[in-house]
Design a protein around this motif. Structure first.
Motif, PDB file in Angstrom:
ATOM      1  N   GLU A 123       0.957   4.472  -2.834  1.00  0.00           N
ATOM      2  CA  GLU A 123       0.890   5.146  -2.604  1.00  0.00           C
ATOM      3  C   GLU A 123       1.501   5.972  -2.955  1.00  0.00           C
ATOM      4  OE1 GLU A 123       0.220   5.263   1.618  1.00  0.00           O
ATOM      5  OE2 GLU A 123      -1.901   4.616   1.667  1.00  0.00           O
TER       6      GLU A 123
ATOM      7  N   VAL B  69       0.984  -1.264  -0.260  1.00  0.00           N
ATOM      8  CA  VAL B  69       0.244  -0.301  -0.358  1.00  0.00           C
ATOM      9  C   VAL B  69       0.908   1.125  -0.303  1.00  0.00           C
ATOM     10  CG1 VAL B  69      -1.354   1.643   1.054  1.00  0.00           C
ATOM     11  CG2 VAL B  69      -2.172  -1.053   1.338  1.00  0.00           C
TER      12      VAL B  69
ATOM     13  N   LEU C 138      -4.416  -0.039  -5.775  1.00  0.00           N
ATOM     14  CA  LEU C 138      -4.217   0.839  -4.591  1.00  0.00           C
ATOM     15  C   LEU C 138      -5.504   0.538  -3.452  1.00  0.00           C
ATOM     16  CD1 LEU C 138      -2.730   2.264  -2.257  1.00  0.00           C
ATOM     17  CD2 LEU C 138      -3.362   4.460  -2.949  1.00  0.00           C
TER      18      LEU C 138
END
Length: 392
Positions: free
Chosen positions: A66, A62, A105
């Motif tokens: 990001e 993650v 994501l």
């Protein structure tokens, strides 16, 4: 005159050893229950370790996505400001890349939340499993202490009996009583805790299957599971108390007798008056246990045979001796008949057992009873003295 066969002590020892072995086998079954709970802890630990590893990996993914998404957004801003400098194909690829990163994501974040939730649930289950193992180990320890008294009594039977005829009758009866006690304990464990433990395993499996698909139903099953565990613990504590009240060590003789007699009065509907005089700071453990067993045996006999509705028990601590007086208003019996009931080993066995317990501590045991006038037991022990200071 009747001829009595010589007692085969070797055969008696063999029977005793087999009885002790059978008692130990019953204890082994409890070990198996504890071991199953311990294995469940290990399984949960492995599953939790694996889940933590997966959680760490998805969290890292993650974070990487990001960063990639931020870079993609910057690229989109550059493309938007300099639209005329990029080809249509470059612009399309830039937007597709940003969209793909957003989708990936979102999937990773959803998986991250699932793993975190699952990890928290496993940690709670593991905590409860640790408690179950700890309780099981404590129960095994307590039951082991109780069983050691039973096996110890059996192993010392031949040393306690002097008269050959009485030795034969008492030996047979004590083995029978011991076997009945073993069967009673085994039956209570089988019908109570063992059945409940099986139910607990089934409930746990149901919860495991429902925790993801139907969490509300899983919560209801967990409530039921908690109730079953509480009932099981109460049943096991009752079995332990029947074998040997731990309160004798924790609270002392008087509070233990008061609690026991209150329960007896509620269950039998027989009025019990319990009075004490004098006090001891500390009784020898063997004395506390002997007095408790004497009272227990006496009121059990009253409940079974006396048809009484009132019992008086007086316990007096004197400077160098202890006196126990037990009186009931039941039907009474002919004391002389006990001397001629040799063919019936059940006849008066409770009284014989009580006499043996008292005489082992150099005490005096007297019975006074007539038909229709109840029964009185007078027990005096010259060696039943206190360890600590005596007070009146």
């Amino acid at each position: 005159m009747a001829n009595y066969k010589k007692v085969d002590t070797a055969n008696l020892d063999k029977i005793i050893k087999k009885t002790v072995e059978a008692i130990n086998n019953s204890k082994t079954e409890l070990f198996d229950i504890a071991e199953s709970a311990r294995k469940e802890c290990l399984r949960l630990e492995r599953e939790l370790t694996e889940l933590k590893h997966k959680t760490a990996e998805v969290i890292q993914s993650v974070e990487i996505l990001e960063i990639a998404l931020n870079e993609s957004k910057k690229q989109l801003m550059v493309v938007s400001k300099n639209y005329d400098k990029y080809s249509e194909d470059e612009i399309r690829k830039t937007y597709e890349k940003a969209d793909n990163i957003r989708v990936e994501l979102a999937i990773k974040r959803e998986r991250e939340q699932y793993y975190i939730k699952r990890r928290n649930e496993l940690e709670l289950r593991l905590k409860e499993a640790y408690k179950t193992v700890e309780k099981a180990d404590n129960l095994i320890s307590q039951i082991g202490v109780s069983l050691s008294y039973l096996t110890g009594d059996l192993e010392n039977v031949s040393l306690q009996l002097e008269d050959m005829k009485q030795r034969r009758l008492f030996g047979i009866q004590i083995i029978k009583a011991q076997e009945e006690e073993r069967q009673r304990v085994a039956r209570e464990i089988h019908d109570g805790p063992a059945q409940s433990m099986s139910n607990i395993v089934l409930k746990a499996e149901i919860c495991e299957r429902l925790v993801d698909s139907e969490p509300e139903k899983a919560k209801e099953e967990l409530k039921t599971l908690k109730s079953v565990v509480r009932e099981t613990l109460r049943d096991v504590r009752k079995i332990i108390y029947d074998l040997r009240p731990m309160s004798l060590d924790d609270l002392g003789l008087i509070p233990t007798l008061q609690r026991y007699l209150e329960t007896y009065q509620e269950e039998s509907k027989i009025t019990v008056s319990f009075n004490t005089r004098g006090n001891c700071e500390q009784l020898r453990p063997v004395v506390s246990l002997t007095v408790f067993r004497l009272v227990q045996e006496a009121i059990n006999n009253i409940k079974k045979h006396a048809h009484a509705d009132k019992v008086t028990i007086n316990l007096e601590f004197m400077e160098k001796e202890l006196k126990l007086y037990i009186l009931d208003n039941g039907v009474g019996f002919d004391i002389g008949s006990l001397k001629t009931s040799g063919e019936n080993i059940n006849g008066g066995f409770g009284l014989i057992s009580m006499r043996e317990r008292v005489e082992l501590l150099d005490g005096k045991f007297e019975i006074d009873s007539t038909i229709g006038n109840g029964t009185r037991l007078n027990i005096t022990g010259a060696s039943l003295f206190c360890v600590g200071k005596h007070t009146n």
